[in-house]
Design a protein around this motif. Structure first.
Motif, PDB file in Angstrom:
ATOM      1  N   MET A 163       0.841  -1.197   0.000  1.00  0.00           N
ATOM      2  CA  MET A 163       0.000   0.000   0.000  1.00  0.00           C
ATOM      3  C   MET A 163       0.872   1.242   0.000  1.00  0.00           C
ATOM      4  N   TYR A 164       0.373   2.277  -0.611  1.00  0.00           N
ATOM      5  CA  TYR A 164       1.084   3.545  -0.682  1.00  0.00           C
ATOM      6  C   TYR A 164       0.105   4.683  -0.420  1.00  0.00           C
ATOM      7  N   ASP A 165       0.649   5.825  -0.067  1.00  0.00           N
ATOM      8  CA  ASP A 165      -0.107   7.078  -0.013  1.00  0.00           C
ATOM      9  C   ASP A 165       0.866   8.171  -0.421  1.00  0.00           C
ATOM     10  N   LEU A 166       0.572   8.847  -1.514  1.00  0.00           N
ATOM     11  CA  LEU A 166       1.485   9.847  -2.057  1.00  0.00           C
ATOM     12  C   LEU A 166       1.082  11.275  -1.709  1.00  0.00           C
ATOM     13  N   HIS A 167       0.192  11.434  -0.734  1.00  0.00           N
ATOM     14  CA  HIS A 167      -0.276  12.797  -0.414  1.00  0.00           C
ATOM     15  C   HIS A 167      -0.717  12.843   1.046  1.00  0.00           C
TER      16      HIS A 167
END
Length: 215
Positions: free
Chosen positions: A1-5
């Protein structure tokens, strides 16, 4: 999982950078970009201040991308500020797009979508197909956001991204602990925007290092 913001107390968020990282680690994230609001007054400072947290984050199994979200800056200044951020060592540059709920300057989307130093256009509102095509040509992602208000135009953003062939990210724009998403919540945001199951799989499992080819 990622979150770029995401945001921290370095701008208008509620969490210390390492607390944000710890909470993300518990939820299962492996890549988190810290992208506090930036303009010409604080871009360099934000990048320098966040570097030390990268080593701490690795101890929690999270890769932190040091970044900025260029916010409400005049469109003509976006190329220079984005380049400055990258030269200073930013891993990722996000631009605060023309959301329908804030008075973002017209032309911001266009400036971001034609800038080689920009990686993600956040909550771009009623983005035009022309701008989406520019983003696709530059390898810039359009964001599907969980953020209340900004998410009103997610469906339109997805339609433009589809037609133009843009990369799509699904991000929280987190400012508080409650904004961080579980895996199920991320999928709900994607499906709610109108993604198919196949599009969900592609967007939610995006290879971040490959996408951020400048790293």
């Amino acid at each position: 999982m990622y979150d770029l913001h995401t945001h921290t107390i370095c701008s208008d968020g509620e969490l210390l950078p390492i607390e944000l990282v710890r909470r993300c680690a518990v939820l299962g994230y492996r890549t988190v970009a810290i992208t506090d609001h930036a303009d010409s007054t604080n871009t360099a400072r934000l990048i320098d201040e966040l570097r030390p947290v990268q080593e701490s984050a690795r101890k929690y199994g999270v890769e932190v991308l040091v970044g900025v979200e260029l916010t409400h800056v005049p469109p003509s200044e976006i190329p220079l500020l984005a380049r400055t951020a990258k030269q200073r060592g930013a891993d990722i540059v996000v631009v605060h797009g023309e959301t329908t709920i804030e008075p973002v300057a017209p032309g911001t989307n266009q400036a971001a979508c034609t800038c080689e130093y920009v990686d993600v256009l956040a909550h771009p509102g009623l983005i035009s197909l022309e701008d989406a095509r520019s983003a696709a040509a530059m390898g810039i992602a359009l964001e599907i956001t969980a953020r209340g208000g900004h998410n009103r135009t997610n469906g339109h953003v997805l339609l433009m991204a589809r037609e133009a062939g843009c990369v799509v990210t699904v991000d929280s724009d987190a400012h508080a602990p409650s904004d961080l998403m579980t895996a199920g919540a991320r999928k709900a945001v994607a499906l709610g925007a109108g993604m198919t199951e196949a599009e969900c799989r592609e967007a939610l499992s995006l290879d971040i290092k490959r996408f951020l080819h400048r790293i």
